[in-house]
Design a protein around this motif. Structure first.
Motif, mmCIF file in Angstrom:
data_model
loop_
_atom_site.group_PDB
_atom_site.id
_atom_site.type_symbol
_atom_site.label_atom_id
_atom_site.label_comp_id
_atom_site.label_asym_id
_atom_site.label_seq_id
_atom_site.Cartn_x
_atom_site.Cartn_y
_atom_site.Cartn_z
ATOM 1 N N ILE A 706 1.066 -0.904 0.381
ATOM 2 C CA ILE A 706 0.415 -0.317 0.050
ATOM 3 C C ILE A 706 0.531 0.987 0.085
ATOM 4 O O ILE A 706 1.953 0.755 0.865
ATOM 5 C CB ILE A 706 -0.777 -0.364 1.246
ATOM 6 C CG1 ILE A 706 -1.790 -1.340 1.104
ATOM 7 C CG2 ILE A 706 -1.331 1.413 1.366
ATOM 8 C CD1 ILE A 706 -2.810 -1.412 2.254
ATOM 9 N N PRO A 707 1.059 2.252 -1.043
ATOM 10 C CA PRO A 707 1.467 3.567 -1.077
ATOM 11 C C PRO A 707 1.296 4.387 0.330
ATOM 12 O O PRO A 707 -0.004 4.688 0.107
ATOM 13 C CB PRO A 707 1.537 3.744 -2.520
ATOM 14 C CG PRO A 707 0.299 3.604 -2.698
ATOM 15 C CD PRO A 707 -0.571 2.051 -1.618
ATOM 16 N N VAL A 708 2.192 4.372 1.054
ATOM 17 C CA VAL A 708 2.197 5.500 1.696
ATOM 18 C C VAL A 708 3.404 6.508 1.768
ATOM 19 O O VAL A 708 4.757 5.861 1.737
ATOM 20 C CB VAL A 708 2.437 4.987 3.372
ATOM 21 C CG1 VAL A 708 2.359 5.976 4.993
ATOM 22 C CG2 VAL A 708 1.374 3.607 3.543
ATOM 23 N N GLU A 709 3.116 8.175 1.573
ATOM 24 C CA GLU A 709 4.028 8.668 1.720
ATOM 25 C C GLU A 709 4.298 9.393 2.804
ATOM 26 O O GLU A 709 3.466 9.835 3.701
ATOM 27 C CB GLU A 709 3.522 9.844 0.480
ATOM 28 C CG GLU A 709 5.060 11.279 0.371
ATOM 29 C CD GLU A 709 4.941 11.705 -0.050
ATOM 30 O OE1 GLU A 709 5.374 12.525 -0.280
ATOM 31 O OE2 GLU A 709 4.512 11.570 -1.715
ATOM 32 N N ILE A 710 5.958 10.053 3.714
ATOM 33 C CA ILE A 710 5.658 10.471 4.469
ATOM 34 C C ILE A 710 6.889 11.373 4.495
ATOM 35 O O ILE A 710 7.937 10.925 3.813
ATOM 36 C CB ILE A 710 6.769 9.289 5.795
ATOM 37 C CG1 ILE A 710 5.543 7.896 5.834
ATOM 38 C CG2 ILE A 710 7.010 9.718 6.997
ATOM 39 C CD1 ILE A 710 6.321 6.565 7.110
ATOM 40 N N SER A 711 6.500 12.999 4.520
ATOM 41 C CA SER A 711 7.236 13.577 4.167
ATOM 42 C C SER A 711 8.004 14.761 5.233
ATOM 43 O O SER A 711 7.531 14.284 6.801
ATOM 44 C CB SER A 711 6.989 14.423 2.995
ATOM 45 O OG SER A 711 5.530 14.506 3.695
ATOM 46 N N LEU A 734 0.525 0.536 16.675
ATOM 47 C CA LEU A 734 1.862 1.997 16.581
ATOM 48 C C LEU A 734 2.900 2.323 15.685
ATOM 49 O O LEU A 734 3.769 1.040 16.013
ATOM 50 C CB LEU A 734 1.662 2.397 18.490
ATOM 51 C CG LEU A 734 2.069 3.559 19.088
ATOM 52 C CD1 LEU A 734 1.005 4.879 18.135
ATOM 53 C CD2 LEU A 734 2.240 3.629 20.070
ATOM 54 N N VAL A 735 2.966 3.128 14.909
ATOM 55 C CA VAL A 735 4.349 2.817 13.866
ATOM 56 C C VAL A 735 5.179 4.867 14.312
ATOM 57 O O VAL A 735 4.848 4.768 14.215
ATOM 58 C CB VAL A 735 3.577 2.834 12.679
ATOM 59 C CG1 VAL A 735 4.866 2.758 12.127
ATOM 60 C CG2 VAL A 735 3.097 1.502 12.369
ATOM 61 N N THR A 736 6.113 4.593 14.031
ATOM 62 C CA THR A 736 6.919 5.462 14.270
ATOM 63 C C THR A 736 7.613 5.982 13.327
ATOM 64 O O THR A 736 7.872 4.999 12.502
ATOM 65 C CB THR A 736 8.666 5.445 15.070
ATOM 66 O OG1 THR A 736 8.177 4.852 16.678
ATOM 67 C CG2 THR A 736 8.950 6.419 15.379
ATOM 68 N N VAL A 737 6.730 6.600 12.514
ATOM 69 C CA VAL A 737 6.955 7.433 10.975
ATOM 70 C C VAL A 737 8.351 8.381 11.158
ATOM 71 O O VAL A 737 8.534 9.315 12.564
ATOM 72 C CB VAL A 737 6.260 7.651 10.913
ATOM 73 C CG1 VAL A 737 4.543 7.096 10.232
ATOM 74 C CG2 VAL A 737 5.201 9.453 11.612
ATOM 75 N N ARG A 738 9.293 8.535 10.147
ATOM 76 C CA ARG A 738 10.136 8.766 9.973
ATOM 77 C C ARG A 738 10.142 9.536 8.457
ATOM 78 O O ARG A 738 10.056 8.759 7.246
ATOM 79 C CB ARG A 738 11.719 9.372 10.421
ATOM 80 C CG ARG A 738 11.850 8.419 11.603
ATOM 81 C CD ARG A 738 13.072 7.928 12.216
ATOM 82 N NE ARG A 738 13.322 7.941 13.155
ATOM 83 C CZ ARG A 738 13.104 6.860 14.296
ATOM 84 N NH1 ARG A 738 12.541 5.590 13.498
ATOM 85 N NH2 ARG A 738 12.959 7.098 15.589
ATOM 86 N N PRO A 739 10.602 10.929 7.944
ATOM 87 C CA PRO A 739 11.038 11.139 6.549
ATOM 88 C C PRO A 739 11.826 10.769 5.117
ATOM 89 O O PRO A 739 12.600 9.903 5.909
ATOM 90 C CB PRO A 739 11.314 13.171 6.487
ATOM 91 C CG PRO A 739 10.850 12.996 7.673
ATOM 92 C CD PRO A 739 11.466 12.095 9.131
#
Length: 922
Positions: A706-711, A734-739
Motif C-alpha cells: 500500500i503506497p504511503v508517503e512520509i514527508s 503504533l508506528v514510528t514514522v520518519r520522512p
C-alpha cells in the motif's frame, strides 16, 4: 447472505438512469421488483435492492423523500461497519454503491447514515421518550470586551472572477470567484480573513420552489447558487473592525467531491491556497489586482485567518496543514511558495472525516446544537484530536451554540434570505416536535439570532488570533463569559492547549479506580462510553473509520449513592506548578441538573487536598441532538498551595460525587492559567496514504504494498489500522514514522485466477498520535477483476405442464463465478390465447414473490412479477419456478411469457421471450 431473499423491495431500478435525465423522476416507473433465490429467508430492509446490468452489481437505496445535498457524507453501513460512500443520483433520493466495495455475503443489518444520523429509519423509530420541554441554560456574565460590536471603519465591497483552475482528480475546472469586503481608507496593511463555504446544492432554476441541482457548470435556464455571498454580514462586521475579508466560491468542488476519496478536503485546500497566492501577488503588485482589491486596504498576508463552514471547515484545516507541511505534489492543486502565515482557523459546524486536525494552528470550532446536517458534531475532534500530538501551546476552543442549526450561518442557505430555494436543515416532525430544536422551542434560535451569534464568535477569533487581544479569550476558552452581541443565544465553551499544563488523560496509561475507562468507539456496550441505544449522542465519540478504536477514551462515573471517589492516577506524576486552577472537562446526561463533585488531588508524598466543589447541569438535549458534550469546570489550586502540596508532582486526581445518584464522564483535566501564548509550529513528519490499482491476473501470486508517503521533518508516532476487506474489522499498531522511510509497510498478496469476481479494496487508515500530522488518512490497494463477465441465458426446463405441476426455467452462466450474479426476469402479457391468472398459481408463492393476493382474479402479468434471481458463487444456474394449482374448472390451455430484462424492467432485445404452457387436468 444475500442470496435467497424473499422480500419486498420498494426501490425501483429506473432511478439508476437519473444521473442522465432529471425528468425521469416523474416518468412512469417499472414494476416493483423482488429478489429470489433458494436457501435464505433473511430480507433486505424496505427501500433496498440489489441492482445490476451486464454482470455489474450495485447496492441501491431509495430514500422515502429527497435527501438534501449537504456536508455530511451519506454512508451505507452493515452493523457497525462502513460499506462505502454511495453515488447520489440527480433525483436526490437514489444512492448506489458498487458491490465490489460491499460483497453480498456481508450485507446484514443494512442502514444509511449521515454524520451518525439514520436516514433510513422509519419515523416511529426515531422518536423515543424524552423531555417535551427543554431548559434554557442560565445566562453567563458579560465579558469586558464584546467583539460583536461594529468598528469605525468605512467599508468597500465587490467581487472578482478569475480564470478557473484545474485541480488533480477533478475533471471540471474550478471557479476562482470571490466576494470582497474590506476597510476603506485604513492605513497600513490589514489582516486577511478568508471564508470558504461548505457543500450545498450548486444550481437552481429561478422562479421555482425546489428545482435545485448538484451540477457544474449549471445547465441552461439554471443559475449558480451564490454560497460565497452567504457570509457578507460576517465580512461586513470584520471589515468595519479593520480586517480585509474575502469569501470564495467552491461550487465546482461541491459538484465533484463525491468522487474524491477524501471528500474534497485536498481540493478545497488547493483552492484556498490558490486564492491566497493571488492575494500575495496583488499585495506585491497592486496594479495587477482586481478593482475591488485595489480600492480596499492592503492585506497583510503574515496575519491570515481561515474561516470554513462545514466541509469548508475541513478544507481550511487542510489548507493550514498544507501551508506548514506540504502535501504530495501529485495530489496538490497549488505548488507555489507559501507567502502567508495562517494564525488561526474558525470552523463552523465542520466535518472532519479524517480526524486529522492541525495541532499547532489555533482554532475556534462552532458546534451548532441543532445541526441537522453534520448532526454528530464531529468537529469536536478539532479540539479533542490535538491533545498530546504536538507542543500543546496552540489554543483549541469549542463553542457550543444551543439552538443553532447548520444552514443559518450562511444567509444563502437560509429561507427568506437566499436567492435560491433554501431550508432549515434540522429535521422537524410537526406531529412530534423536538423539545430543543423545532422552530418555536424556547431553546431554538431564529435565523437572525443565529447569524448574529456566529458573526460575534468569528470576530472574537479574529481579535484573538490576528489582533492578539487576550481580553476576548474568556469568550472562547471555557471561562464562562458571554458576548452581549450574541444574545439571546446561550453559548458554552471549553478548550485545550494554550497555557494548560499537566493533563489527566485516560488514554495515557492512567490507572482508574471507582469508575471505568470506557472507549469512544467499541461494538461492545460494556466497553463503549455510550450504549448504542442511548437517545442522543456525544460529539466526543463521533465515528471515524473503524468499529473499534484504540486511544479514544473517557472516565465513566456512575453512582447510586454519594461519597465513593473515582481516582485517576496517571502513569507518572504531573506538574501543575504554574497553574492557577484545575480545569476539568466533564459532561453529564442532557437535561439533568445539580450534579456535584468534590475535587481533590494527591502529590507524590501522599499529601491529599480537597480543592473545592464543582456543579454541572446537562445541556438541553433530545434523541435528535449531540448533547453529551463536556463543559469546562474550574476549581482553584489555592487550597493545595496553602496546604503545602507539591504541585510539581501531582500523582492522582479524585472526583467524589455529592449528588444522591447520577452519571458523568470525565474527558480530561488540566492545570489552567490565563493568557494566550505565542505559537510556533513544530517541524513534524507528515503521512499521506495513496491508492494503487492493479489487475488480479490469471495465475500466480504477487505481492504489492500500500503506497504511503512520509514527508516533512523529525519523527513521530501514528496509529495504523489495517481494514480486513472481508469482515471489515481492523487490526491496529503504533508506528514510528520518519520522512522518506517505509515505516508503514503493509504488504498485500494478490492471487491471480480466471474466475469472474468483484474488485477488492485492501485499505488502511492512519491517525496521528504524537509528533506527526496526517494528510490523506485513508487509502490502499484496489485489486481489479480482469476476467470477462459471464454470459447469462434463460432456457426452459419444464415449460409444458399439467395444472398442479410446476413450470420451471433455468438461468445459467457459462462458467462459475466467485460472486453472486443477479439478473432480473419479468412475467409479460401473452400475445395470443388465454393467460394464466393469479388464481392459477400457488397463492403463497404469489404473495412471497409479488406481494399480491390472488383476488381479484387477473392476468398473471398484472401481478407485479419482476424478480431478481441470484446465481450464487460457484454455481452455474438457478431455477425460476411457478407452481400451478389444480382446480375443478374446465379451462382452455393457458400460458405465460417470461423474459430477461434490463434494470428498467424492459425485456432485453437480444434475448428470447419464453412461453410456458399449462394444460387443463383431464
Amino acid at each position: 447472505m444475500i442470496r435467497a431473499r424473499r422480500i419486498c423491495v420498494t426501490a425501483v431500478a429506473v432511478l439508476a438512469a437519473l444521473a442522465g435525465s432529471p425528468g425521469l423522476a416523474q416518468a412512469e416507473q417499472p414494476p416493483e421488483s423482488r429478489l429470489l433465490s433458494a436457501t435464505d429467508d433473511n430480507s433486505l430492509p424496505p427501500g433496498w435492492r440489489i441492482d445490476g446490468e451486464s454482470g455489474a452489481r450495485e447496492l441501491v437505496w431509495r430514500a422515502p423523500k429527497t435527501v438534501p445535498m449537504g456536508d455530511a457524507r451519506v454512508e451505507f453501513r452493515t452493523g457497525d461497519r462502513l460499506l462505502g460512500v454511495p453515488k447520489p443520483a440527480r433525483d436526490g433520493r437514489t444512492f448506489r454503491l458498487a458491490l465490489d466495495n460491499a460483497p453480498p455475503t456481508q450485507l446484514a443489518d443494512l442502514h444509511v447514515t449521515a454524520a451518525g444520523r439514520r436516514l433510513d429509519a422509519a419515523a416511529e423509530d426515531t422518536h423515543k421518550s424524552g423531555p417535551r420541554r427543554a431548559r434554557v441554560p442560565a445566562r453567563a456574565p458579560a465579558n469586558d470586551v464584546d467583539p460583536g460590536r461594529p468598528g469605525s471603519y468605512r467599508t468597500v465591497s465587490g467581487e472578482y472572477d478569475l480564470a478557473p483552475v484545474r485541480l488533480p482528480g477533478f475533471a471540471t475546472p474550478v471557479e476562482m470567484r470571490a466576494q470582497v469586503v474590506a476597510p476603506k481608507g485604513a492605513t497600513g496593511s490589514r489582516p486577511l480573513a478568508l471564508f470558504l463555504h461548505g457543500r450545498h446544492s450548486t444550481c437552481y432554476k429561478p422562479g421555482t420552489e425546489d428545482d435545485i441541482t448538484g451540477d457544474w457548470p449549471c445547465a441552461d435556464g439554471y443559475k449558480p447558487i451564490p454560497s460565497d455571498k452567504g457570509y457578507l454580514a460576517d465580512q461586513q462586521l470584520l471589515a468595519s473592525q479593520g480586517y480585509v475579508t474575502v469569501s470564495i466560491s467552491a461550487n465546482a468542488i461541491n459538484a465533484q467531491d463525491w468522487e474524491a476519496e477524501d471528500a474534497g478536503a485536498q481540493a478545497r485546500s488547493s483552492l484556498v491556497r490558490q486564492h491566497l497566492a493571488r492575494w500575495a501577488d496583488w499585495t506585491a503588485h497592486r496594479s495587477t489586482a482586481p478593482a475591488v482589491v485595489r480600492e480596499a486596504a492592503k492585506a497583510d498576508l503574515s496575519r491570515v485567518l481561515l474561516v470554513g463552514h462545514s466541509r469548508g471547515g475541513e478544507g481550511v484545516n487542510r489548507a493550514a496543514m498544507d501551508s506548514l507541511y506540504p502535501p504530495p505534489a501529485a495530489e496538490d492543486g497549488y505548488r507555489g511558495p507559501v507567502r502567508w502565515k495562517v494564525r488561526g482557523t474558525v470552523l463552523v459546524g465542520p466535518t472532519i472525516f479524517g480526524q486529522n486536525p492541525v495541532a499547532d494552528v489555533p482554532n475556534v470550532t462552532l458546534l451548532p446544537g441543532c445541526d441537522g446536517d453534520v448532526s454528530d458534531l464531529q468537529g469536536e475532534d478539532f479540539v479533542d484530536g490535538t491533545r498530546g500530538v504536538s507542543r500543546g501551546t496552540a489554543l483549541h476552543n469549542a463553542v457550543y451554540i444551543v439552538g443553532a442549526n447548520h444552514n443559518f450561518f450562511n444567509s444563502e442557505w437560509t429561507p427568506g434570505e437566499a436567492e435560491a430555494p433554501a431550508s432549515d436543515d434540522f429535521w422537524d416532525d410537526p406531529e412530534q416536535p423536538d423539545p430543543v430544536c423545532s422552530p418555536g422551542a424556547a431553546t431554538r434560535l431564529t435565523a437572525a439570532q443565529q447569524h448574529k451569534a456566529g458573526s460575534t464568535y468569528i470576530a472574537a477569533a479574529a481579535r484573538l488570533f490576528l489582533a492578539g487581544d487576550d481580553r476576548v479569550r474568556p469568550l472562547l476558552d471555557g471561562s464562562g463569559k458571554r458576548a452581549p452581541s450574541a444574545d439571546p443565544a446561550r453559548v458554552l465553551t471549553h478548550a485545550v492547549g494554550g497555557r494548560r499544563t499537566g493533563g489527566f488523560l485516560p488514554d495515557a496509561g492512567a490507572e482508574v479506580t471507582g469508575a471505568r475507562v470506557c472507549s469512544a468507539i467499541d461494538p461492545d456496550p460494556a466497553v463503549a462510553c455510550l450504549d448504542p441505544e442511548t437517545p442522543g449522542s456525544s460529539p466526543h465519540f463521533a465515528w471515524w473509520e473503524t468499529g473499534q478504536e484504540t486511544g479514544r477514551s473517557a472516565v465513566d462515573l456512575k453512582w447510586s449513592a454519594p461519597g465513593t471517589a473515582a481516582r485517576i492516577t496517571p502513569a507518572k506524576p504531573l506538574s501543575l506548578r504554574d497553574s492557577q486552577k484545575l480545569a476539568l472537562r466533564v459532561f453529564v446526561p442532557p437535561n439533568t441538573t445539580g450534579t456535584k463533585f468534590d475535587v481533590a488531588v494527591t502529590d507524590s508524598s501522599d499529601r491529599r487536598v480537597t480543592l473545592g466543589s464543582v456543579q454541572v447541569d446537562g445541556l438541553p438535549g433530545s434523541e435528535n441532538t449531540a448533547s453529551y458534550w463536556a463543559q469546562e469546570l474550574r476549581v482553584p489550586l489555592t487550597a493545595a498551595s496553602r496546604a503545602g502540596l507539591d504541585l510539581r508532582h501531582v500523582k492522582a486526581l479524585e472526583l467524589t460525587p455529592r449528588s444522591p445518584s447520577g452519571r458523568a464522564w470525565l474527558m480530561d483535566a488540566w492545570g489552567w492559567a490565563p493568557g494566550t501564548p505565542a505559537v510556533k509550529a513544530a517541524a513534524l513528519p507528515r503521512v499521506d496514504v495513496g491508492r494503487t490499482i492493479v489487475k488480479e491476473g490469471d495465475s500466480g501470486t504477487r505481492t504489492y504494498r500500500i503506497p504511503v508517503e512520509i514527508s516533512g521533518h523529525g519523527s513521530g508516532q501514528v496509529r495504523v489500522y489495517v481494514l480486513d476487506p472481508d469482515s471489515g474489522r481492523a487490526e491496529n499498531r503504533l508506528v514510528t514514522v520518519r520522512p522518506g522511510s517505509a515505516a508503514i509497510d503493509v504488504p498485500v498478496q494478490v492471487k491471480g485466477d480466471t474466475v469472474y469476481g468483484d474488485d477488492v479494496e485492501h485499505d488502511i487508515a492512519v491517525k496521528a498520535v504524537r509528533g506527526a500530522v496526517v494528510g490523506k488518512h485513508r487509502g490502499g490497494l484496489t485489486v481489479e477483476n480482469d476476467d470477462p463477465e459471464p454470459v447469462i441465458t434463460l432456457s426452459p426446463v419444464a415449460d409444458r405442464v399439467t395444472e398442479g405441476e410446476t413450470l420451471t426455467w433455468r438461468l445459467s452462466v457459462d462458467a462459475p463465478t466467485a460472486v453472486d450474479i443477479w439478473t432480473p426476469v419479468r412475467v409479460l402479457p401473452v400475445t395470443e390465447g388465454a393467460e394464466l391468472s393469479t388464481r392459477d398459481v400457488d397463492p403463497q408463492w404469489l404473495q412471497d414473490w409479488s406481494g399480491d393476493m390472488p383476488d381479484p382474479e387477473r392476468p398473471l402479468s398484472d401481478a407485479n412479477l419482476w424478480v431478481w434471481m441470484n446465481i450464487p458463487p460457484g454455481s452455474t444456474s438457478v431455477d425460476f419456478v411457478v407452481p400451478t394449482v389444480r382446480d375443478q374448472v374446465a379451462e382452455p390451455t393457458e400460458s405465460m411469457r417470461l423474459a430477461q430484462t434490463d434494470r428498467n424492467a424492459e425485456p432485453l432485445p437480444d434475448r428470447p421471450v419464453l412461453t410456458g404452457t399449462v394444460l387443463d387436468k383431464p
